[in-house]
Design an enzyme around this catalytic site. Structure first.
Site, PDB file in Angstrom:
ATOM      1  N   GLY A  10     -20.030  28.921  28.564  1.00 56.89           N
ATOM      2  CA  GLY A  10     -19.355  27.660  28.261  1.00 56.89           C
ATOM      3  C   GLY A  10     -19.028  26.832  29.495  1.00 56.89           C
ATOM      4  O   GLY A  10     -18.261  25.882  29.420  1.00 56.89           O
ATOM      5  N   GLU A  31     -15.029  36.909  25.131  1.00 56.67           N
ATOM      6  CA  GLU A  31     -13.809  36.257  24.630  1.00 56.67           C
ATOM      7  C   GLU A  31     -12.934  37.253  23.887  1.00 56.67           C
ATOM      8  O   GLU A  31     -11.714  37.160  23.913  1.00 56.67           O
ATOM      9  CB  GLU A  31     -14.170  35.052  23.744  1.00 56.67           C
ATOM     10  CG  GLU A  31     -14.664  33.889  24.596  1.00 56.67           C
ATOM     11  CD  GLU A  31     -15.645  32.965  23.912  1.00 56.67           C
ATOM     12  OE1 GLU A  31     -15.764  32.999  22.674  1.00 56.67           O
ATOM     13  OE2 GLU A  31     -16.316  32.203  24.636  1.00 56.67           O
ATOM     14  N   ASN A  40     -24.017  31.869  18.263  1.00 57.89           N
ATOM     15  CA  ASN A  40     -22.634  32.302  18.064  1.00 57.89           C
ATOM     16  C   ASN A  40     -21.802  31.038  17.913  1.00 57.89           C
ATOM     17  O   ASN A  40     -21.520  30.360  18.902  1.00 57.89           O
ATOM     18  CB  ASN A  40     -22.187  33.125  19.278  1.00 57.89           C
ATOM     19  CG  ASN A  40     -20.704  33.447  19.246  1.00 57.89           C
ATOM     20  OD1 ASN A  40     -20.048  33.294  18.215  1.00 57.89           O
ATOM     21  ND2 ASN A  40     -20.165  33.885  20.380  1.00 57.89           N
ATOM     22  N   GLU A  44     -24.125  38.792  29.309  1.00 61.87           N
ATOM     23  CA  GLU A  44     -23.454  37.498  29.377  1.00 61.87           C
ATOM     24  C   GLU A  44     -22.504  37.478  30.567  1.00 61.87           C
ATOM     25  O   GLU A  44     -21.353  37.931  30.454  1.00 61.87           O
ATOM     26  CB  GLU A  44     -22.664  37.254  28.095  1.00 61.87           C
ATOM     27  CG  GLU A  44     -23.531  37.209  26.854  1.00 61.87           C
ATOM     28  CD  GLU A  44     -22.920  36.314  25.786  1.00 61.87           C
ATOM     29  OE1 GLU A  44     -23.594  35.359  25.384  1.00 61.87           O
ATOM     30  OE2 GLU A  44     -21.771  36.542  25.393  1.00 61.87           O
ATOM     31  N   HIS A  98     -17.826  40.707  22.651  1.00 58.40           N
ATOM     32  CA  HIS A  98     -17.992  39.417  23.338  1.00 58.40           C
ATOM     33  C   HIS A  98     -16.878  39.268  24.373  1.00 58.40           C
ATOM     34  O   HIS A  98     -15.745  39.708  24.151  1.00 58.40           O
ATOM     35  CB  HIS A  98     -17.940  38.277  22.319  1.00 58.40           C
ATOM     36  CG  HIS A  98     -18.336  36.971  22.896  1.00 58.40           C
ATOM     37  ND1 HIS A  98     -17.455  36.190  23.627  1.00 58.40           N
ATOM     38  CD2 HIS A  98     -19.517  36.311  22.901  1.00 58.40           C
ATOM     39  CE1 HIS A  98     -18.087  35.109  24.028  1.00 58.40           C
ATOM     40  NE2 HIS A  98     -19.345  35.151  23.607  1.00 58.40           N
ATOM     41  N   SER A 141     -24.548  29.500  28.850  1.00 55.00           N
ATOM     42  CA  SER A 141     -25.055  28.141  29.055  1.00 55.00           C
ATOM     43  C   SER A 141     -26.571  28.031  28.908  1.00 55.00           C
ATOM     44  O   SER A 141     -27.232  27.345  29.693  1.00 55.00           O
ATOM     45  CB  SER A 141     -24.576  27.590  30.400  1.00 55.00           C
ATOM     46  OG  SER A 141     -23.153  27.549  30.429  1.00 55.00           O
ATOM     47  N   LYS A 197     -18.787  30.748  17.128  1.00 55.60           N
ATOM     48  CA  LYS A 197     -17.367  30.932  17.510  1.00 55.60           C
ATOM     49  C   LYS A 197     -16.460  30.305  16.437  1.00 55.60           C
ATOM     50  O   LYS A 197     -16.822  30.305  15.267  1.00 55.60           O
ATOM     51  CB  LYS A 197     -17.111  30.351  18.907  1.00 55.60           C
ATOM     52  CG  LYS A 197     -18.109  30.864  19.940  1.00 55.60           C
ATOM     53  CD  LYS A 197     -17.709  30.535  21.347  1.00 55.60           C
ATOM     54  CE  LYS A 197     -18.823  30.968  22.279  1.00 55.60           C
ATOM     55  NZ  LYS A 197     -18.478  30.813  23.678  1.00 55.60           N
TER      56      LYS A 197
HETATM   57  C1  PEP Z   1     -21.455  32.818  24.243  1.00 52.08           C
HETATM   58  O1  PEP Z   1     -20.298  32.564  24.021  1.00 52.08           O
HETATM   59  O2  PEP Z   1     -21.968  33.869  23.815  1.00 52.08           O
HETATM   60  C2  PEP Z   1     -22.212  31.869  25.051  1.00 52.08           C
HETATM   61  C3  PEP Z   1     -23.284  32.292  25.646  1.00 52.08           C
HETATM   62  O3  PEP Z   1     -21.691  30.590  25.139  1.00 52.08           O
HETATM   63  P1  PEP Z   1     -22.400  29.324  25.869  1.00 52.08           P
HETATM   64  O4  PEP Z   1     -23.847  29.305  25.402  1.00 52.08           O
HETATM   65  O5  PEP Z   1     -21.641  28.142  25.367  1.00 52.08           O
HETATM   66  O6  PEP Z   1     -22.281  29.550  27.322  1.00 52.08           O
END
Ligand code: PEP
Length: 251
Positions: free
Chosen positions: A173, A97, A9, A167, A95, A213, A11
Site C-alpha cells: 500500500g 495487517e 485482496n 509480501e 497477512h 504495490s 481488504k
Molecule cells: C496486500 O495487502 O496484500 C497488498 C499487496 O496490498 P497493495 O497491493 O495495495 O500493496
C-alpha cells in the site's frame, strides 16, 4: 509447470453491490485467460454475492482470514468449514495487517494453516519483513522464521497445496514495490526453505506469489522472474481497470 495465481485482496472495501459489479467484470476478463488462476477475496458480508457471480466461472472465491477452531464460543470468528460452506476455495492467512493490528503470530498462522487444509481450503500464507527488519539485514531470518513456524508439522503433501505470498511489509500500500531482483532473491530463499521442509519435488510445485504495490506497469517484470508464480494484490484489485491488466499480464 506452476499455474500462475493472481489474487485480489479487497481488504475492508466494497459493499455487496460494489463487490458484485467488480466481480462481474473480473469474471469476463478471466474467461479470456484460462491459463491463469484468478481469486477474489471480498469481505465476509460480500462472500455470498461474489460466490453467485463467480459460480460456473474460472474465478475462485477466497476469504481474508479465519479462526482455527471449527465451532464454539468464539464470538465474532468464522471457521474454515464455514468458509468452505460459503463457497470459498482459498483463504489468506497471516497477512501483515493481521500480524500488525490483530496480534497474529507465527503460531496462530500455523494453527490456521492446518485448520484450513483440514477443511479442504487452500491457504495463502503470507510472509515478509518490515522496513526496519530489512534495514537491519534480517530479511532471511524473518522470512525463514515465518516459513518454518508457519508450516511446522505439515506433511509434504499438505505443503504442496499451500500458496506462499511474499509480501515485504514496506511495499504494501505504499507504492514502493520490491524490484524484481529483490523479490526474486527472497522467492528463491522461500523455495530453498520449502525444499528443506518438504523436499525438492514439493518445493518445485508450490506457488509463491509476490505482493506489495503490484500494478499494471510492474507485473510483467515481476512475473518474468523464475520463482514468482503470481501476485497478491491489494490497492490495484479494487478497480477493474487496474486489476484486469494484472489478470491478463501475459497479453
Ligand atoms: C496486500 O495487502 O496484500 C497488498 C499487496 O496490498 P497493495 O497491493 O495495495 O500493496
Amino acid at each position: 509447470m506452476r499455474t500462475p495465481i493472481i489474487a485480489g485482496n479487497w481488504k475492508l472495501n466494497n459493499n455487496q453491490e460494489q463487490a458484485g459489479d467488480l466481480a462481474q467484470q473480473i469474471v469476463e476478463a478471466a474467461r479470456e485467460v484460462p491459463e491463469v488462476e484468478v481469486v477474489l477475496c471480498p469481505v465476509y458480508t460480500a462472500l455470498e454475492t461474489v460466490r453467485r457471480v463467480v459460480e460456473h466461472s474460472p474465478v475462485k472465491l477466497g476469504a481474508q482470514d479465519m479462526f482455527w477452531e471449527e465451532s464454539g464460543a468464539f464470538t465474532g470468528e468464522v471457521s474454515a468449514p464455514l468458509l468452505k460452506d460459503a463457497g470459498c476455495s482459498l483463504v489468506i492467512i497471516g497477512h501483515s495487517e493481521r500480524r500488525q493490528f490483530f496480534h497474529e503470530t507465527n503460531e496462530t498462522v500455523n494453527r490456521k494453516v492446518k485448520a484450513a487444509l483440514a477443511a479442504g481450503l487452500i491457504p495463502i500464507m503470507c510472509v515478509g519483513e518490515t522496513l526496519p527488519e530489512r534495514e537491519a539485514g534480517k530479511v532471511e531470518a524473518v522470512v525463514s522464521e515465518h516459513m518454518l513456524n508457519g508450516l511446522a508439522g505439515l506433511s509434504s503433501g499438505e505443503i504442496s497445496k499451500v500458496v506462499i505470498a511474499y509480501e515485504p511489509v514496506w511495499a504494501i500500500g505504499t507504492g514502493k514495490n520490491a524490484t524484481p531482483d529483490q523479490a526474486q532473491e527472497v522467492h528463491q530463499l522461500i523455495r530453498k526453505l520449502l525444499a528443506k521442509v518438504s523436499g525438492p519435488e514439493t518445493a518445485e510445485k508450490v506457488r509463491i506469489q509476490y505482493g506489495g504495490s503490484v500494478k499494471p506497469d510492474n507485473i510483467k517484470t515481476l512475473m518474468a522472474q523464475p520463482d514468482i508464480d503470481g501476485a497478491l494484490v491489494g490497492g490495484a484489485s479494487l478497480k477493474a481497470e487496474t486489476f484486469i491488466p494484472l489478470v491478463k499480464f501475459k497479453g
